[in-house]
Design a protein around this motif. Structure first.
Motif, PDB file in Angstrom:
ATOM      1  N   ARG A  15       0.842  -1.207   0.000  1.00 48.13           N
ATOM      2  CA  ARG A  15       0.000   0.000   0.000  1.00 48.13           C
ATOM      3  C   ARG A  15       0.878   1.259   0.000  1.00 48.13           C
ATOM      4  O   ARG A  15       0.600   2.221  -0.720  1.00 48.13           O
ATOM      5  CB  ARG A  15      -0.943   0.000   1.203  1.00 48.13           C
ATOM      6  N   HIS A  26      -6.968   6.926  -3.041  1.00 46.95           N
ATOM      7  CA  HIS A  26      -7.993   6.150  -3.743  1.00 46.95           C
ATOM      8  C   HIS A  26      -7.371   5.348  -4.891  1.00 46.95           C
ATOM      9  O   HIS A  26      -7.636   4.154  -5.053  1.00 46.95           O
ATOM     10  CB  HIS A  26      -9.079   7.084  -4.279  1.00 46.95           C
ATOM     11  N   GLU A  29      -5.346   2.496  -3.651  1.00 46.79           N
ATOM     12  CA  GLU A  29      -6.148   1.327  -3.257  1.00 46.79           C
ATOM     13  C   GLU A  29      -6.541   0.507  -4.487  1.00 46.79           C
ATOM     14  O   GLU A  29      -6.503  -0.723  -4.457  1.00 46.79           O
ATOM     15  CB  GLU A  29      -7.398   1.804  -2.506  1.00 46.79           C
ATOM     16  N   ASP A  30      -6.899   1.189  -5.564  1.00 46.08           N
ATOM     17  CA  ASP A  30      -7.217   0.479  -6.814  1.00 46.08           C
ATOM     18  C   ASP A  30      -6.010  -0.314  -7.301  1.00 46.08           C
ATOM     19  O   ASP A  30      -6.126  -1.477  -7.699  1.00 46.08           O
ATOM     20  CB  ASP A  30      -7.619   1.473  -7.905  1.00 46.08           C
ATOM     21  N   GLN A  33      -5.379  -3.335  -5.046  1.00 47.84           N
ATOM     22  CA  GLN A  33      -6.313  -4.454  -5.236  1.00 47.84           C
ATOM     23  C   GLN A  33      -6.044  -5.159  -6.567  1.00 47.84           C
ATOM     24  O   GLN A  33      -6.126  -6.390  -6.654  1.00 47.84           O
ATOM     25  CB  GLN A  33      -7.758  -3.952  -5.141  1.00 47.84           C
ATOM     26  N   SER A  34      -5.717  -4.403  -7.590  1.00 40.03           N
ATOM     27  CA  SER A  34      -5.386  -5.029  -8.875  1.00 40.03           C
ATOM     28  C   SER A  34      -4.118  -5.871  -8.757  1.00 40.03           C
ATOM     29  O   SER A  34      -4.008  -6.944  -9.344  1.00 40.03           O
ATOM     30  CB  SER A  34      -5.200  -3.952  -9.950  1.00 40.03           C
ATOM     31  N   PHE A  74      -8.653  -0.004 -14.606  1.00 40.48           N
ATOM     32  CA  PHE A  74      -8.167  -1.347 -14.383  1.00 40.48           C
ATOM     33  C   PHE A  74      -9.189  -2.401 -14.781  1.00 40.48           C
ATOM     34  O   PHE A  74      -8.874  -3.438 -15.309  1.00 40.48           O
ATOM     35  CB  PHE A  74      -7.846  -1.545 -12.894  1.00 40.48           C
ATOM     36  N   ARG A 126     -20.648   6.541  -2.109  1.00 36.13           N
ATOM     37  CA  ARG A 126     -20.462   6.375  -0.675  1.00 36.13           C
ATOM     38  C   ARG A 126     -21.803   6.009  -0.034  1.00 36.13           C
ATOM     39  O   ARG A 126     -22.864   6.322  -0.571  1.00 36.13           O
ATOM     40  CB  ARG A 126     -19.902   7.659  -0.044  1.00 36.13           C
TER      41      ARG A 126
END
Lengths: 180, 81
Positions: A15, A26, A29-30, A33-34, A74, A126
């Protein structure tokens, strides 16, 4: 090959690396996760005597360079279906989750469940925003979303139990409330 | 004092990026140590990725959804039968 727990252990460092690359929480995080998905897809190629963080950070950097910097999404680049097959159904099963299956499963959900999944999971809305749009409390958004995820997973992989980790910790009435 | 129990809502909030950094650390720690939470986390992440990919496929195939705003498209599709 590596254990999934070992990959989870590397998430903190990955991270930070993603943040350094993207300069944005943000997007980081993408990217994270990818990278996790790609690492799990390719875990058979990992050599045990080598460093997992080095290997995964190389994956992350390649993903960043090849796609992220070009501002492509992604989701369009990396097909999650192989990961779904591997993680949710097991290697011996021949069933294949594809978009037709998702489409049919979504049709079988109630309109409220379809709506909350699309707003939060697809649109990235959200919980508070969904609450205002749908004119329901935030708590209802969360519980409706949870039930929607449960039902969708049941439809996508009927032969694989939903991996809800909480039911074992909860009382009978709480379990009924969650899966109702 | 016992540590707070991590619920499915916490894991989902992590996947949906709704947690503060401190909350995220707490949930990730639980995911690291609890195989059931770990499996659930991976399942929710995978499901979300699949939904996003499916929606993009829908958007390219469905001119109506494509030509409307995202929010309107979502509400339109939510009513599909």
């Amino acid at each position: 090959m590596f254990e999934q727990a070992a990959l989870i252990d590397e998430m903190g460092k990955l991270r930070k690396f993603a943040l350094r690359l993207t300069k944005n929480a943000h997007n980081a995080e993408d990217l994270l996760q990818s990278t996790m998905l790609r690492a799990l897809e390719k875990k058979d190629y990992f050599q045990n005597e080598t460093n997992l963080f080095s290997w995964t950070s190389k994956i992350m950097f390649n993903l960043f360079v090849s796609g992220y910097r070009q501002k492509k999404k992604f989701e369009t680049q990396y097909d999650p279906a192989p990961y779904i097959d591997q993680m949710s159904m097991g290697p011996t099963q021949e069933a294949h989750v594809d978009f037709v299956t998702v489409n049919e499963s979504m049709k079988l959900l109630s309109p409220e469940h379809r709506q909350i999944l699309l707003l939060v999971c697809v649109e990235g809305m959200r919980y508070e925003e969904a609450s205002k749009l749908l004119k329901i409390p935030v708590g209802t958004v969360r519980s409706r979303l949870s039930r929607a995820r449960y039902h969708l997973q049941e439809l996508l992989t009927p032969s694989t139990p939903y991996k809800n980790p909480m039911l074992g910790h909860l009382t009978g009435s709480q379990q009924e409330r969650i899966v109702a | 004092m016992l540590p707070p129990i991590i619920t499915e809502f916490d894991v989902q909030a992590l996947v949906d990026s709704h947690l503060t950094w401190e909350e995220e650390k707490r949930v990730l720690q639980a995911i690291r140590t609890d195989p059931a939470l770990h499996a659930y986390y991976l399942q929710i992440v995978a499901q979300k990725k699949l939904l996003v990919a499916w929606w993009k496929e829908q958007a390219t195939e469905n001119k109506t959804a494509k030509s409307t705003s995202h929010e309107a498209g979502v509400l339109l599709l939510a009513g599909m039968q």
